[in-house]
Enzyme design. Structure first.
Site, PDB file in Angstrom:
ATOM      1  N   ARG A   1      41.678  38.555   7.986  1.00  0.00           N
ATOM      2  CA  ARG A   1      40.886  39.720   8.389  1.00  0.00           C
ATOM      3  C   ARG A   1      39.926  40.157   7.279  1.00  0.00           C
ATOM      4  O   ARG A   1      38.873  40.733   7.552  1.00  0.00           O
ATOM      5  CB  ARG A   1      41.804  40.882   8.762  1.00  0.00           C
ATOM      6  CG  ARG A   1      42.506  40.720  10.107  1.00  0.00           C
ATOM      7  CD  ARG A   1      43.220  41.994  10.482  1.00  0.00           C
ATOM      8  NE  ARG A   1      43.732  41.958  11.851  1.00  0.00           N
ATOM      9  CZ  ARG A   1      44.073  43.043  12.541  1.00  0.00           C
ATOM     10  NH1 ARG A   1      43.949  44.240  12.000  1.00  0.00           N
ATOM     11  NH2 ARG A   1      44.526  42.932  13.774  1.00  0.00           N
TER      12      ARG A   1
ATOM     13  N   THR B   1      35.556  26.307   7.745  1.00  0.00           N
ATOM     14  CA  THR B   1      34.255  25.685   7.474  1.00  0.00           C
ATOM     15  C   THR B   1      34.241  25.062   6.082  1.00  0.00           C
ATOM     16  O   THR B   1      33.777  23.931   5.890  1.00  0.00           O
ATOM     17  CB  THR B   1      33.120  26.715   7.598  1.00  0.00           C
ATOM     18  OG1 THR B   1      33.197  27.352   8.879  1.00  0.00           O
ATOM     19  CG2 THR B   1      31.772  26.053   7.451  1.00  0.00           C
TER      20      THR B   1
ATOM     21  N   THR C   1      33.782  29.688   3.805  1.00  0.00           N
ATOM     22  CA  THR C   1      35.103  30.306   3.961  1.00  0.00           C
ATOM     23  C   THR C   1      35.961  29.456   4.878  1.00  0.00           C
ATOM     24  O   THR C   1      35.465  28.693   5.702  1.00  0.00           O
ATOM     25  CB  THR C   1      34.987  31.702   4.600  1.00  0.00           C
ATOM     26  OG1 THR C   1      34.450  31.566   5.927  1.00  0.00           O
ATOM     27  CG2 THR C   1      34.092  32.621   3.789  1.00  0.00           C
TER      28      THR C   1
ATOM     29  N   LYS D   1      19.060  42.775   8.450  1.00  0.00           N
ATOM     30  CA  LYS D   1      18.362  43.962   7.934  1.00  0.00           C
ATOM     31  C   LYS D   1      17.452  43.572   6.774  1.00  0.00           C
ATOM     32  O   LYS D   1      16.339  44.103   6.635  1.00  0.00           O
ATOM     33  CB  LYS D   1      19.382  45.004   7.482  1.00  0.00           C
ATOM     34  CG  LYS D   1      18.736  46.250   6.875  1.00  0.00           C
ATOM     35  CD  LYS D   1      19.759  47.330   6.569  1.00  0.00           C
ATOM     36  CE  LYS D   1      19.082  48.568   5.983  1.00  0.00           C
ATOM     37  NZ  LYS D   1      20.021  49.691   5.793  1.00  0.00           N
TER      38      LYS D   1
ATOM     39  N   HIS E   1       8.909  38.046  53.054  1.00  0.00           N
ATOM     40  CA  HIS E   1       9.265  39.426  52.745  1.00  0.00           C
ATOM     41  C   HIS E   1      10.774  39.650  52.776  1.00  0.00           C
ATOM     42  O   HIS E   1      11.269  40.554  53.451  1.00  0.00           O
ATOM     43  CB  HIS E   1       8.545  40.393  53.689  1.00  0.00           C
ATOM     44  CG  HIS E   1       7.060  40.373  53.544  1.00  0.00           C
ATOM     45  ND1 HIS E   1       6.426  40.661  52.351  1.00  0.00           N
ATOM     46  CD2 HIS E   1       6.074  40.057  54.425  1.00  0.00           C
ATOM     47  CE1 HIS E   1       5.120  40.553  52.513  1.00  0.00           C
ATOM     48  NE2 HIS E   1       4.881  40.175  53.758  1.00  0.00           N
TER      49      HIS E   1
ATOM     50  N   ARG F   1      20.095  48.809  65.884  1.00  0.00           N
ATOM     51  CA  ARG F   1      20.488  47.429  66.236  1.00  0.00           C
ATOM     52  C   ARG F   1      19.843  47.018  67.563  1.00  0.00           C
ATOM     53  O   ARG F   1      19.522  45.845  67.767  1.00  0.00           O
ATOM     54  CB  ARG F   1      22.024  47.351  66.331  1.00  0.00           C
ATOM     55  CG  ARG F   1      22.572  45.939  66.444  1.00  0.00           C
ATOM     56  CD  ARG F   1      24.026  45.908  66.061  1.00  0.00           C
ATOM     57  NE  ARG F   1      24.219  46.459  64.739  1.00  0.00           N
ATOM     58  CZ  ARG F   1      24.041  45.781  63.617  1.00  0.00           C
ATOM     59  NH1 ARG F   1      23.683  44.511  63.676  1.00  0.00           N
ATOM     60  NH2 ARG F   1      24.202  46.349  62.451  1.00  0.00           N
TER      61      ARG F   1
END
Length: 530
Positions: free
Chosen positions: A63, A36, A33, A137, A290, A451
């Site tokens: 579109r 390309t 399409t 799919k 740690h 603190r």
């Protein structure tokens, strides 16, 4: 043998001409399409436009071009179901056996400062995701390729089939899984963009819409890098995931040179060390245990930085993580070995061949190379029950914005020591108190509920390491709520203090600093790290 058909329609045209030429050489028919198709035709490849098989031209500014039964029927028909194949024959639809697609560059378009809402909307691909999902799919019958990096494997398998080119079943399933992850990420990008638009943005037509810093719906996709033997503790399972596009120079881009598999705690501590060491311009060494720096130093050489960092707390450094912001060389490794220091992980922008050789006998030590960049993650995440906290990274630079609030002005050396201590404090768990002098930590108090206790612990740590705190600079990640914490650090030997200020008792604390004859600097910026 029925001729195979490939449909190619890509935004990223990297390698597509060469790939299409190889497909043609294998006797595979090429459909395409738009741009390309034009590109392939320019390179003298026999390509059929999709509009020729659908009987409809591209319309609506592109579109609509592939949303047609002759395309989706060719992708979705199961070859092993006679009714499907009969339906294709009845309606003159040919199968499509290979789909090569990547989508409109939505992320690239919306990253532009002048991207309008119309620009963003027009870069939402519709036909591409529909075809990708259809092909994925029906993966048993259709190979679907979204990344140019997969072209070589696809061609290799097709060529291996000789007169009957085909992909292996496992490869087709792997490619299909990539598709669903890809389309999910694509939809996530669109969601993040659209739900970040300020109310009313859709009414401004071509104007650049205003975006909120955080979208109403936040989508994040992570890719599994490795499973782990266990998490923080042996009874917890764990895995490490990497962002699809990690920030340059962040830990996730490591290359492991040698050593055992990284553990959950290794990665967490290595990240803390790496983010800290990146904050320094001079050759620097950061030792983390740690999640907290237990030794940080800069020096004229990396060896000097390591030797100074180790002095802070050699007891805690045993079994720690060491990060360097210069290539790790043999001199440093030999010093580590001479000190008989057990190291879990050592990471640096590069590890020289001599350093690798010096560590070769320590097969359990994990050596990592990580590309060096001053960038940090743009966002930080913290999981809570049923939700997630997001925040921007703590990267505020306070240099030039500090305010001296005492009668005594700090010397240039004191200011340098305070800024060094302030940088370290940013990477120490709250509440944080850090003593520093001459480009090295002298005592670190981390993670205490009070603190005052952090200040006492930092002093005790220094005593245990036989370090004098006379003449040191102290950084506190948040304000001193009372003068008692200040008195502890001054009693220990501190002569200057840097902290954010902002307490209702700032005046009392400043008065205490004047009474004790020390210099005090306020940053106006807090560095809590939980």
């Amino acid at each position: 043998m029925t001729q195979l058909t490939a449909l190619l329609s890509v935004s990223d045209k990297t390698g597509i001409v060469e790939f299409a030429r190889s497909l043609h050489a294998l006797g595979i028919k090429l459909l395409s399409t738009g741009g390309t198709a034009k590109l392939l035709a320019e390179h003298k490849l026999p390509v059929t436009e999709v509009s020729e098989i659908t009987g409809f031209p591209e319309m609506l500014d592109g579109r609509v071009k592939t949303l047609h039964p002759r395309v989706h029927g060719g992708l979705l028909a199961r070859r092993d179901v006679p009714e499907h194949m009969a339906a294709l024959k009845e309606h003159g639809i040919n199968t499509i056996d290979l789909l090569v697609i990547n989508l409109y560059p939505f992320a690239k378009a919306t990253a532009k400062a002048d991207c309008t809402l119309e620009d963003a909307i027009e870069n939402i691909d519709i036909g591409g995701p529909a075809m990708l999902r259809a092909a994925a799919k029906n993966w048993q019958d259709v190979g679907v390729v979204i990344e140019p990096s997969d072209y070589p494997q696809v061609l290799s398998e097709l060529k291996a089939g000789g007169p009957n080119p085909q992909l292996q079943r496992a490869t087709k399933f792997m490619l299909a899984k990539k598709v669903f992850a890809h389309t999910a990420a694509y939809d996530g990008m669109i969601t993040n963009y659209l739900t970040a638009l300020e109310p009313g943005s859709e009414e401004h037509g071509l104007e650049v819409p205003q975006r909120a810093e955080y979208p109403e719906v936040f989508s994040l996709q992570l890719h599994k890098v490795q499973g782990m033997r266990y998490g923080e503790n042996p009874h917890q399972s764990a895995a490490f995931y990497r962002e699809a596009q990690p920030v340059a120079g962040t830990l996730s881009q490591w290359t492991q040179i040698q050593g055992k598999e990284l553990s959950y705690n290794n990665i967490a501590d290595a990240d803390a060390a790496w983010e800290c060491v990146k904050a320094f311009e001079q050759p620097a060494c950061v030792i983390v245990k740690h999640a907290n720096p237990c030794g940080v130093a800069v020096g004229a050489t990396l060896l000097e930085a390591y030797q100074k960092a180790l002095k802070t707390d050699p007891t805690s450094a045993f079994g720690g993580i060491m990060a360097f912001n210069r290539p790790l060389d043999a001199d440093v490794v030999e010093a580590i070995n001479a000190n008989k220091q057990f190291v879990e992980v050592a990471l640096a922008p590069a590890i020289t061949p001599a350093a690798r050789a010096a560590y070769a006998s320590k097969t359990n030590v994990r050596l990592l190379e990580v590309p060096l960049s001053k960038l940090s993650n743009a966002l930080e995440f913290k999981r809570v029950g049923g939700g997630m906290l997001l925040q921007s990274a703590d990267t505020v630079d306070i240099v030039g914005d500090v305010k001296v609030v005492t009668q005594l002005q700090p010397t240039a050396q004191q200011m340098q020591d305070m800024l060094f201590a302030w940088t370290v404090a940013r990477f120490v768990k709250s509440n944080a108190i850090v003593f520093c002098k001459d480009g090295m930590t002298m005592g670190v108090g981390a993670g205490q509920m009070s603190r005052l206790d952090s200040a006492r612990i930092a002093s005790i740590k220094a005593q245990a390491a036989n370090l004098s705190l006379e003449g040191t600079a102290v950084a506190s990640d948040a304000f001193f709520p009372f003068r008692d914490g200040l008195d502890v650090v001054v009693d220990a030997g501190a002569t200057c203090v840097i902290h954010p200020g902002g307490s209702m008792r700032d005046d009392e604390v400043i008065a205490a600093a004047n009474e004790r004859g020390i210099a005090m600097v306020l940053t106006g910026t807090r560095h809590f790290r939980h």
